[in-house]
Design an enzyme around this catalytic site. Sequence first.
Site, PDB file in Angstrom:
ATOM      1  N   HIS B 120       0.823  -1.219   0.000  1.00  0.00           N
ATOM      2  CA  HIS B 120       0.000   0.000   0.000  1.00  0.00           C
ATOM      3  C   HIS B 120       0.857   1.269   0.000  1.00  0.00           C
ATOM      4  O   HIS B 120       0.334   2.358  -0.186  1.00  0.00           O
ATOM      5  CB  HIS B 120      -1.058  -0.015   1.109  1.00  0.00           C
ATOM      6  CG  HIS B 120      -0.575   0.252   2.493  1.00  0.00           C
ATOM      7  ND1 HIS B 120      -0.349  -0.747   3.416  1.00  0.00           N
ATOM      8  CD2 HIS B 120      -0.290   1.404   3.124  1.00  0.00           C
ATOM      9  CE1 HIS B 120       0.070  -0.216   4.543  1.00  0.00           C
ATOM     10  NE2 HIS B 120       0.113   1.089   4.402  1.00  0.00           N
ATOM     11  N   ASP B 150       0.500  -7.578   1.418  1.00  0.00           N
ATOM     12  CA  ASP B 150       0.763  -6.139   1.533  1.00  0.00           C
ATOM     13  C   ASP B 150       2.259  -5.835   1.577  1.00  0.00           C
ATOM     14  O   ASP B 150       2.722  -5.085   2.434  1.00  0.00           O
ATOM     15  CB  ASP B 150       0.044  -5.560   2.764  1.00  0.00           C
ATOM     16  CG  ASP B 150      -0.077  -4.029   2.680  1.00  0.00           C
ATOM     17  OD1 ASP B 150       0.433  -3.444   1.703  1.00  0.00           O
ATOM     18  OD2 ASP B 150      -0.681  -3.433   3.587  1.00  0.00           O
ATOM     19  N   SER B 244       4.142   3.249   7.721  1.00  0.00           N
ATOM     20  CA  SER B 244       3.903   2.018   6.976  1.00  0.00           C
ATOM     21  C   SER B 244       5.121   1.660   6.147  1.00  0.00           C
ATOM     22  O   SER B 244       5.693   2.518   5.489  1.00  0.00           O
ATOM     23  CB  SER B 244       2.717   2.189   6.041  1.00  0.00           C
ATOM     24  OG  SER B 244       1.534   1.928   6.723  1.00  0.00           O
TER      25      SER B 244
END
Lengths: 465, 503
Positions: B120, B150, B244
């Site tokens: 992402h 992911d 992230s």
Amino acid sequence: MMLTKYVRNLALAAVALLGGCAAGSKTPAAISAAQLYEKVTPSLVVVQYTYEGEFGRRDFAGAGVVVSESGMVVTSMRLFPLEFPDSHMRDFRIIIPGDDEVELEAVLVGRDERADLAFLRPKQARPFTAVRFEDLPVSVGQSVYSVGLLPKDSAYKSYIVESQVAATLRGPMPQVMVSADGLATVGSPVFNAQGQAIGLVPYQPDQSALLNADKYRTHDLAKNPPRFYVPSRDFLGSLSHPPTEGKPMQIPWLGAPLTGLKKEVAELFNLKGQAVVLVGDVIPDTPAAKAGLKAGDKIVKLNGQPLQRGDEPEETPQILMRTLRKMDVGARITLTVMRDADKPLIELPVTLEVQPRQPHQAKRWFAEDLGFSVREVVFADTYSKKLPANQAGVVVAFVRQGGSAASARLGAGDVVTKLNNTQVKDLEQFKSLYQQFRKNSPRDAAVLEVIRERSTEVIRIEPPQ
Amino acid sequence: MLRGMMILVLSATALAQGPCSAPSGCGNGTDCGGNDCCMAASRPASAPAKCAQRRVEDSDVPFPSATPQARIDVCNEVFPAVVRLDVKQESYSEGKRRLSQGIGSGVIIDDQGRILTNFHVAGRAAEIHVTLFNKERVPGKLIGDDHWTDLAIVQMDMDVVRKKNIAFKHAKLGNSSDLVPGQDVMAIGTPFGLARTVTLGIVSNTDRTLAQDGNAGAKIDGQYETGEFNNWIQIDAAINPGNSGGPTVDMRGRVIGINTRGGGQNLNFAIPIDIAREVIAAILKTARPDGKGYVERSDLGIDFKPLQNFEDYYRLDINRGVLINNVERFSPAQKAGLATQDILLELNGQPTNVRFPEELAALRKRIADLPVGSEVRLSVRRDGQTRQLTMKTVRLQSAVGEERELKLWGMSVRNITRAYANEARLDEDHGVVITSVNPGYPADKADLKAGDAILKVGKTPVADLGEFMAAYDRLVKEKATPVVIEARRGRGPVFGVIKVSYP
């Protein structure tokens, strides 16, 4: 047909204007607002009933108009939504408001969703003053009145509003828009300056059909009145052929979803300037299928007449559907369709049949301990879920919030195919299976196999402890 | 005030200078191997029992704790390997290919300049800029991604690195299987685009599922399936937006996870490094100069459900088997006759026992890890009988097919995959579907809508994106107008007339 009637009336109005006195006999003299108010008030009643079902228990009251001397009353179907099956409604009352309020026991005669009207009558006959609706044209700018009842916090007092016609709209349901003064509450009749009843105020956004709602009081109504009404021609057919007590409405259908066709696409098929409707799908064993209609056909004429055009392309099919639905079951019609742009038009005779049972007409049963109700599978279920037409099982109609079934994530619309590993055939069998199971094992969980959107799920519902 | 702080720092340092305070201290001597060390410095109260069970081969403290010195040591060790990623990600909306700017974190994992991050963050990236610890900026290239876990891998442009003589460090990967709840960890990243930031916490759960009832959690961008083949490490160290893709490290400075989801309320989730290690290997193996690396997985088309609370109902021994909740249309499992409510007991002779949602990912992964096309034997219980079913796996597909924009027509289209056809309940599992239209452009004026499955362009039927794009290119070259698009919306046909004024 509707169109021709409309044109004829327009012509009459023109004659009246031109002819002056000559047409005077046809057009009654203007009536004052005070006179109209006095004349109409006795025909306005409150319709009230008790709902008791899966959603709980509550009294609902709304505005009704007496349409026959014997006391037949019509009211907006918003007050009697199709989600409420007949069996969940009782203790119907017709209330004649006033300081010496009269409460009459009543019967729900039926609901006609085509006209969006519910019909009630008093159990005991009694003379009434009726409002007679007429199909009369209106022109933009003319004055209209509506007389209605104020909400309960004003003791259902009658009131009158005057406004001007702002526009006439051709939607799937024709509507007349009025000026900012608006109209009386949902369910009120609308009159012209001569005091002739020319329409009804339907339910519309920001309004309530309830006169006894906590959140909708006289103040709200005064601040933001309804601004649209439906002209009489849209529901006169329903008034002259009201539902038959104890019998489901016989509404015809074609059996083919229809969609609109934009001008550019119509031109491509050499159908320039014509109102055209595209056949989306032809459902097997329906009048459309029997007549040989095919998906992709372009309908250009109904009974030899060009289709009525809507204000937007997607309204044209809605108008056609509405026209067909207002016909009688068994009516023979002719559809003229274009199949290939370079081939001649095809005329298809179609005999309309009664539409399949609707979800609200299906029998249902409430598994109260687990908090869900199921009903019979109807056509709409198998069609939308792409299931076989003869799909066995029952459909979850309602899941009570916070109940056991809700905790187990059972969802409204789920098709139950198995209960405790036994195939579910129909509602009666499901009901007896469940009752037997509960009797034998009062504390055991029920395991359901259900068909959902794209999947089959196994759901275990624990009974409340 | 200042004085007090200094004393605090001093005393902390004094503490940390004890024989076994930090990995560096522990690592170099044999004088503090074993339990005593652990007890003295790390876990005075609760850890001994755990520690006693563990081998400490390299004389490391098994679970070094976050002493002030240790935190600083870890920062010093790992910060130089953490990068900020400025990414232009490709997405299609309103009929156009768009590049949306985003910032995330990543961790350099080898001396060849490869960076591990989240899908992402860098998946679908068209343009990446890597900012290193020493504030050097290097272009990066996406070399592979995997939305199911992911994860994505970015390659730093080594030519630039060499030309500019840029120095960088890479982090060491640990083992997520060794983690224990309660262990101290730190999450490192570049949240909000700031320079390196670190947050401290403990492992709350080593094997956490976000799934409910066997359905994996939310999709990435609302469309990319994720989380079906892995569980997460739950930590209470904050993971903020922009964090992230950064590493979650233990107090030895080893990467044990990739910061992936911040849940608020101290619920944060990292992808276990053991999962990442497999994904890295697969991506590096399949990556080509002209094509992104990927993870190939097997699929049988089965949706499982834990058997918890169903044992009595199916008359099974406790903790035996897994419930078949759904069998996908056109799938190998369906063709082989597997049905809802069957109980799967064994897969290729090995038990498949699932009582809790946490156990589902591992079972799905067992199937996914099989070579595509391999034969699978299922031992299935139905109506009290056990039967054997044999089937061959197919390649796992995403519902998200390849996407393209049609600039002049103002729409974007996507290949219809079997998974998409299943999800959208289409009757055909091929063709292309409109994903967006640009307001005011020809497709919009033609009333075409996202979700319309295109059957024909002009008179040409189109079976896939390749055929569709070929037809489009030809029509554009011919400057054809109007063009009729025949599509299916719901059950019925729709026609759209595309009128273009070509430049």
